[in-house]
Design an enzyme around this catalytic site. Structure first.
Site, PDB file in Angstrom:
ATOM      1  N   GLU A  50      26.258 -10.273 -10.108  1.00 59.97           N
ATOM      2  CA  GLU A  50      25.208 -11.501 -10.201  1.00 59.97           C
ATOM      3  C   GLU A  50      26.228 -12.535 -10.870  1.00 59.97           C
ATOM      4  O   GLU A  50      26.537 -12.529 -12.151  1.00 59.97           O
ATOM      5  CB  GLU A  50      24.029 -11.156 -11.100  1.00 59.97           C
ATOM      6  CG  GLU A  50      22.863 -11.949 -11.170  1.00 59.97           C
ATOM      7  CD  GLU A  50      22.099 -11.971  -9.736  1.00 59.97           C
ATOM      8  OE1 GLU A  50      21.433 -13.008  -9.380  1.00 59.97           O
ATOM      9  OE2 GLU A  50      22.309 -11.183  -8.784  1.00 59.97           O
ATOM     10  N   ASP A  61      19.564 -20.892 -19.566  1.00 64.45           N
ATOM     11  CA  ASP A  61      20.421 -20.133 -20.269  1.00 64.45           C
ATOM     12  C   ASP A  61      20.713 -20.438 -21.844  1.00 64.45           C
ATOM     13  O   ASP A  61      20.451 -21.645 -22.226  1.00 64.45           O
ATOM     14  CB  ASP A  61      21.717 -20.493 -19.481  1.00 64.45           C
ATOM     15  CG  ASP A  61      22.025 -19.817 -18.037  1.00 64.45           C
ATOM     16  OD1 ASP A  61      21.267 -18.800 -17.768  1.00 64.45           O
ATOM     17  OD2 ASP A  61      22.160 -20.566 -17.287  1.00 64.45           O
TER      18      ASP A  61
END
EC number: 4.2.1.20
Length: 269
Positions: A50, A61
């Site tokens: 990924e 994030d």
């Protein structure tokens, strides 16, 4: 090209194993080393990759992956470089599923269809757009289908039944099941139980659920598989190894090898 995921999960099921999928940002810390990192992850036993394409504003994030983005961008990496690296890793590993995890702005900036086509040409199997929920995804979904790329959706642990049903019906490849709400990172450990969500996804015949967010230890991988997930994704913990060994390439690659082997071993039932 969702067949690579289908084949992977079928083979793992036969062997009574789960998938271990590391996440890293392409181009972190630089173009040359990035390929070696991906090569090391796969050769150490990662079942799929990924990957992120560096972007200046990664919303979902935590600090670790944001810093990876900054390192890659500061090294001068471009989307073209990222596609070159993807093409190279695909040529070396024809069977491993490769997914991208990115943000809508990056896709829009390149034109949706053009971007998806470039991804397909580089050997990408799936795209997950972190800031586009399933119910807003039609323009991406339609192009994914047309081009032949799996559109992955995130299933939050607090999702309503109707959301889970929609994700199950619209997604392909696999389902990215969040172990908790928030931003990514190992700072906050994954908190089980997700059994109820997994049971619902099974009931709705969703693409295989893979658990992510805060997965940094083999026992968390074991728990995820035990709970009924088909695998686990580890991002911040993988990226941290890169961050902690920026000035020592060999140590970085050795630690990544050890980490992947240990996490993969935890998927064996």
């Amino acid at each position: 090209m969702t067949n690579r995921y289908t084949t992977l999960f079928a083979n793992l099921e036969k062997r009574n194993e789960g998938a271990f999928i590391p996440f890293v940002t392409i181009g972190d810390p630089n173009k040359a080393l990035s390929f070696e990192i991906l090569d090391t992850l796969v050769s150490s036993g990662a079942d799929a990759l990924e990957l992120g394409i560096p972007f200046s504003d990664p919303l979902a994030d935590g600090p670790t992956i944001q810093e990876a983005n900054i390192r890659a961008l500061e090294s001068g990496i471009t989307p073209k470089d990222c596609f070159d690296i993807l093409t190279k890793i695909r040529a070396k590993y024809p069977h491993i599923p490769i997914g991208l995890l990115l943000y809508a702005n990056l896709v829009y900036a390149n034109g949706i269809e053009n971007f998806y086509q470039k991804c397909l040409d580089a050997g990408v199997d799936s795209i997950l757009i972190a800031d586009v929920p399933a119910h807003e995804s039609k323009e991406f979904r339609d192009i994914a289908k047309k081009v032949g790329i799996a559109q992955i959706f995130i299933a939050p642990p607090d999702a309503s039944e109707s959301t889970l049903k929609q994700i199950s019906e619209l997604g392909s490849g696999y389902t990215y099941l969040l172990s908790r709400v928030g931003v990514t990172g190992t700072e906050t450990a994954a908190n089980m139980p997700v059994e109820d969500v997994l049971a619902k996804l099974r009931e709705y015949n969703a693409p295989k659920p893979v658990l992510g967010f805060g997965i940094s230890k083999p026992e968390q991988v074991q728990q995820a598989i035990k709970a009924g997930a088909a695998g686990a994704i580890s991002g911040s913990a993988t990226v941290k190894i890169i961050q902690n060994n920026i000035s020592n390439k060999q140590k970085m690659l050795n630690e990544l090898t050890y980490f992947v082997k240990e996490m993969k071993a935890a998927t064996l039932n």
